[in-house]
Design a protein around this motif. Structure first.
Motif, PDB file in Angstrom:
ATOM      1  N   CYS A   1     -13.754   1.361   3.633  1.00  0.00           N
ATOM      2  CA  CYS A   1     -12.319   1.591   3.432  1.00  0.00           C
ATOM      3  C   CYS A   1     -11.990   3.080   3.539  1.00  0.00           C
ATOM      4  O   CYS A   1     -12.769   3.932   3.104  1.00  0.00           O
ATOM      5  CB  CYS A   1     -11.882   1.081   2.061  1.00  0.00           C
ATOM      6  SG  CYS A   1     -12.218  -0.663   1.788  1.00  0.00           S
ATOM      7  N   SER A   2     -10.833   3.361   4.089  1.00  0.00           N
ATOM      8  CA  SER A   2     -10.357   4.747   4.180  1.00  0.00           C
ATOM      9  C   SER A   2      -8.844   4.733   4.328  1.00  0.00           C
ATOM     10  O   SER A   2      -8.257   3.744   4.782  1.00  0.00           O
ATOM     11  CB  SER A   2     -11.003   5.481   5.364  1.00  0.00           C
ATOM     12  OG  SER A   2     -10.713   4.806   6.585  1.00  0.00           O
ATOM     13  N   VAL A   3      -8.218   5.825   3.914  1.00  0.00           N
ATOM     14  CA  VAL A   3      -6.770   5.970   4.078  1.00  0.00           C
ATOM     15  C   VAL A   3      -6.528   6.821   5.319  1.00  0.00           C
ATOM     16  O   VAL A   3      -6.967   7.967   5.404  1.00  0.00           O
ATOM     17  CB  VAL A   3      -6.127   6.616   2.838  1.00  0.00           C
ATOM     18  CG1 VAL A   3      -4.633   6.851   3.078  1.00  0.00           C
ATOM     19  CG2 VAL A   3      -6.336   5.735   1.610  1.00  0.00           C
ATOM     20  N   VAL A   4      -5.841   6.235   6.300  1.00  0.00           N
ATOM     21  CA  VAL A   4      -5.576   6.901   7.572  1.00  0.00           C
ATOM     22  C   VAL A   4      -4.073   6.905   7.814  1.00  0.00           C
ATOM     23  O   VAL A   4      -3.429   5.843   7.814  1.00  0.00           O
ATOM     24  CB  VAL A   4      -6.299   6.182   8.739  1.00  0.00           C
ATOM     25  CG1 VAL A   4      -6.008   6.884  10.057  1.00  0.00           C
ATOM     26  CG2 VAL A   4      -7.801   6.128   8.487  1.00  0.00           C
ATOM     27  N   ASP A   5      -3.514   8.109   7.988  1.00  0.00           N
ATOM     28  CA  ASP A   5      -2.069   8.257   8.235  1.00  0.00           C
ATOM     29  C   ASP A   5      -1.237   7.532   7.182  1.00  0.00           C
ATOM     30  O   ASP A   5      -0.255   6.827   7.487  1.00  0.00           O
ATOM     31  CB  ASP A   5      -1.701   7.740   9.634  1.00  0.00           C
ATOM     32  CG  ASP A   5      -2.374   8.538  10.750  1.00  0.00           C
ATOM     33  OD1 ASP A   5      -2.592   9.747  10.543  1.00  0.00           O
ATOM     34  OD2 ASP A   5      -2.683   7.945  11.795  1.00  0.00           O
ATOM     35  N   GLY A   6      -1.668   7.675   5.934  1.00  0.00           N
ATOM     36  CA  GLY A   6      -0.888   7.154   4.823  1.00  0.00           C
ATOM     37  C   GLY A   6      -0.994   5.663   4.583  1.00  0.00           C
ATOM     38  O   GLY A   6      -0.177   5.099   3.857  1.00  0.00           O
ATOM     39  N   ILE A   7      -1.994   5.026   5.149  1.00  0.00           N
ATOM     40  CA  ILE A   7      -2.156   3.584   4.937  1.00  0.00           C
ATOM     41  C   ILE A   7      -3.647   3.244   4.842  1.00  0.00           C
ATOM     42  O   ILE A   7      -4.481   3.853   5.524  1.00  0.00           O
ATOM     43  CB  ILE A   7      -1.486   2.767   6.074  1.00  0.00           C
ATOM     44  CG1 ILE A   7      -1.325   1.291   5.666  1.00  0.00           C
ATOM     45  CG2 ILE A   7      -2.265   2.881   7.363  1.00  0.00           C
ATOM     46  CD1 ILE A   7      -0.208   1.074   4.693  1.00  0.00           C
ATOM     47  N   LEU A   8      -3.980   2.297   3.995  1.00  0.00           N
ATOM     48  CA  LEU A   8      -5.377   1.883   3.841  1.00  0.00           C
ATOM     49  C   LEU A   8      -5.841   1.133   5.085  1.00  0.00           C
ATOM     50  O   LEU A   8      -5.121   0.276   5.616  1.00  0.00           O
ATOM     51  CB  LEU A   8      -5.531   0.979   2.615  1.00  0.00           C
ATOM     52  CG  LEU A   8      -6.925   0.380   2.386  1.00  0.00           C
ATOM     53  CD1 LEU A   8      -7.917   1.474   1.977  1.00  0.00           C
ATOM     54  CD2 LEU A   8      -6.873  -0.715   1.339  1.00  0.00           C
ATOM     55  N   GLU A   9      -7.041   1.459   5.537  1.00  0.00           N
ATOM     56  CA  GLU A   9      -7.656   0.716   6.628  1.00  0.00           C
ATOM     57  C   GLU A   9      -9.016   0.188   6.162  1.00  0.00           C
ATOM     58  O   GLU A   9      -9.769   0.903   5.494  1.00  0.00           O
ATOM     59  CB  GLU A   9      -7.841   1.598   7.873  1.00  0.00           C
ATOM     60  CG  GLU A   9      -6.549   1.923   8.587  1.00  0.00           C
ATOM     61  CD  GLU A   9      -6.773   2.619   9.922  1.00  0.00           C
ATOM     62  OE1 GLU A   9      -7.963   2.841  10.288  1.00  0.00           O
ATOM     63  OE2 GLU A   9      -5.784   2.953  10.601  1.00  0.00           O
TER      64      GLU A   9
ATOM     65  N   CYS B   1       0.833  -1.208   0.000  1.00  0.00           N
ATOM     66  CA  CYS B   1       0.000   0.000   0.000  1.00  0.00           C
ATOM     67  C   CYS B   1       0.866   1.256   0.000  1.00  0.00           C
ATOM     68  O   CYS B   1       1.772   1.398   0.817  1.00  0.00           O
ATOM     69  CB  CYS B   1      -0.911  -0.003   1.229  1.00  0.00           C
ATOM     70  SG  CYS B   1      -1.941   1.486   1.366  1.00  0.00           S
ATOM     71  N   ASN B   2       0.559   2.170  -0.927  1.00  0.00           N
ATOM     72  CA  ASN B   2       1.283   3.439  -1.016  1.00  0.00           C
ATOM     73  C   ASN B   2       0.516   4.596  -0.391  1.00  0.00           C
ATOM     74  O   ASN B   2       0.970   5.743  -0.448  1.00  0.00           O
ATOM     75  CB  ASN B   2       1.589   3.768  -2.477  1.00  0.00           C
ATOM     76  CG  ASN B   2       2.742   2.944  -3.021  1.00  0.00           C
ATOM     77  OD1 ASN B   2       3.404   2.239  -2.276  1.00  0.00           O
ATOM     78  ND2 ASN B   2       2.977   3.019  -4.319  1.00  0.00           N
ATOM     79  N   GLY B   3      -0.660   4.302   0.166  1.00  0.00           N
ATOM     80  CA  GLY B   3      -1.428   5.351   0.821  1.00  0.00           C
ATOM     81  C   GLY B   3      -1.855   6.455  -0.124  1.00  0.00           C
ATOM     82  O   GLY B   3      -1.800   7.645   0.232  1.00  0.00           O
ATOM     83  N   CYS B   4      -2.261   6.114  -1.326  1.00  0.00           N
ATOM     84  CA  CYS B   4      -2.630   7.111  -2.336  1.00  0.00           C
ATOM     85  C   CYS B   4      -3.712   8.066  -1.819  1.00  0.00           C
ATOM     86  O   CYS B   4      -4.664   7.646  -1.164  1.00  0.00           O
ATOM     87  CB  CYS B   4      -3.141   6.423  -3.596  1.00  0.00           C
ATOM     88  SG  CYS B   4      -1.966   5.268  -4.324  1.00  0.00           S
ATOM     89  N   LYS B   5      -3.561   9.329  -2.137  1.00  0.00           N
ATOM     90  CA  LYS B   5      -4.565  10.308  -1.719  1.00  0.00           C
ATOM     91  C   LYS B   5      -5.910  10.011  -2.369  1.00  0.00           C
ATOM     92  O   LYS B   5      -6.959  10.182  -1.746  1.00  0.00           O
ATOM     93  CB  LYS B   5      -4.104  11.719  -2.084  1.00  0.00           C
ATOM     94  CG  LYS B   5      -2.954  12.210  -1.226  1.00  0.00           C
ATOM     95  CD  LYS B   5      -2.612  13.663  -1.543  1.00  0.00           C
ATOM     96  CE  LYS B   5      -1.474  14.153  -0.643  1.00  0.00           C
ATOM     97  NZ  LYS B   5      -1.107  15.558  -0.944  1.00  0.00           N
ATOM     98  N   LYS B   6      -5.880   9.569  -3.631  1.00  0.00           N
ATOM     99  CA  LYS B   6      -7.099   9.129  -4.286  1.00  0.00           C
ATOM    100  C   LYS B   6      -6.999   7.613  -4.440  1.00  0.00           C
ATOM    101  O   LYS B   6      -6.515   7.100  -5.444  1.00  0.00           O
ATOM    102  CB  LYS B   6      -7.289   9.815  -5.644  1.00  0.00           C
ATOM    103  CG  LYS B   6      -8.654   9.504  -6.254  1.00  0.00           C
ATOM    104  CD  LYS B   6      -8.906  10.318  -7.509  1.00  0.00           C
ATOM    105  CE  LYS B   6     -10.296   9.997  -8.051  1.00  0.00           C
ATOM    106  NZ  LYS B   6     -10.600  10.774  -9.272  1.00  0.00           N
TER     107      LYS B   6
END
Length: 317
Positions: A191-199, A174-179
């Motif tokens: 799903c959501s990106v939290v602190d640069g990682i997918l959760e 996971c690259n923690g993409c903004k989009k």
């Protein structure tokens, strides 16, 4: 109105064979069993011929995906059944027993996560046919849904199975993409990106599998397929939403054993006239779930099938 000549005893007898009285007449609708709502073109032609030869030419479909030929006279019922048998078809699907299985089109549907036709056919063979002589406190309905879209409403059946695809998330990829394309693909916002990682919120995730293969960096390339099982659903005058067991079954045979244990529990601990939803309510969901996840019911199978049904003070619809 014509005088009716079919006695209540005769009407009850043929109802057990799948013939339901047409209001105000001596004619009946013949309920023809399908394994899971699927028949061949040859069988369809045979049913059409039967409708013209013995009925009034009308063919209807039930909510349980069986086929009904209307207007069959009482004195033609035996001939009708013999004619159907020539096409590999039979009537039935009534009474306090396991009813014909309902299935969605998960085998061919783009959203299907399991082979819904194959699973429902196996359930039909093992429990509709295999338990055909087993009397239960009330009717017992089973439905198979290929995915969480719930098109055939599995959670409104006594037992409902829903196909699952549990996403396998590789955090290192996971690259923690903004989009995030996974976030975009999720239909329930689990799903959501939290602190640069997918959760992935496992409580919110419905295991629909829509996220699998959507990540551009291969963070979710595969999913584990399985079966979610609901128990105690009911539709009709009194509605009950089925409740899911706290486990996703990844082994088909284990899931099938849970269905069998549910039938055995209903046979042993249900009271005559009550639906499975009421049995669960009376015994407690946690108690029932514990029994379904252990092997005691299967160990007592022979004893349960020989025992007399419990009698209750009054029937529950």
């Amino acid at each position: 109105m014509a005088c009716l000549t079919v006695s209540p005893e005769d009407e009850k007898r043929v109802k057990g064979l799948g013939f339901l009285s047409n209001k105000g007449t001596d004619n009946f609708s013949a309920r023809i069993i399908t394994v899971n709502g699927k028949i061949t073109a040859a069988q369809q032609r045979h049913i059409a011929e039967a409708a013209e030869k013995f009925g009034n030419g009308i063919v209807t479909f039930t909510t349980r995906l069986t086929v009904e030929v209307q207007g069959v006279p009482y004195d033609k019922i035996d001939e009708f059944r013999a004619f159907l048998a020539e096409g590999g078809l039979q009537t039935g699907g009534t009474g306090s027993k396991v009813r014909p299985v309902v299935s969605c089109k998960g085998t061919t549907c783009q959203y299907g996560l399991i082979d819904a036709y194959a699973l429902s056919e196996e359930i039909h063979n093992r429990f509709y046919e295999g338990y055909s002589d087993v009397k239960l406190p009330h009717k017992f309905k089973i439905a198979v849904g290929g995915c969480p879209n719930n098109c055939v409403k599995p959670n409104l059946n006594d037992v409902g199975i829903i196909g699952q695809c549990i996403p396998v998330f590789d955090e290192d990829s996971c690259n923690g993409c903004k989009k995030c394309s996974v976030v975009t693909a999720c239909p329930v916002n689990a799903c959501s990106v939290v602190d640069g990682i997918l959760e992935i919120d496992k409580e919110a995730c419905i295991n629909c599998g829509r996220c699998v293969g959507k990540c551009r960096f291969d963070a979710i390339e595969e999913g584990i397929h399985g079966y979610k099982i609901y128990i105690g659903g009911r539709w009709g005058k009194k509605i009950a939403q089925g409740k899911a067991l706290h486990k996703v079954f990844t082994d088909k045979e284990e899931a099938l054993k849970v269905i069998e244990k549910a039938i055995l529990l209903f046979r042993e601990q249900g009271e005559t006239g009550e639906r499975f939803a009421r049995t669960i309510e009376r015994l407690g969901f946690e108690n029932v779930e514990e029994q379904l996840l252990s092997d005691g019911l299967l160990e007592r199978k022979e004893e349960i099938l020989k025992a007399q049904l419990h009698l209750s003070g009054g029937a529950t619809c």
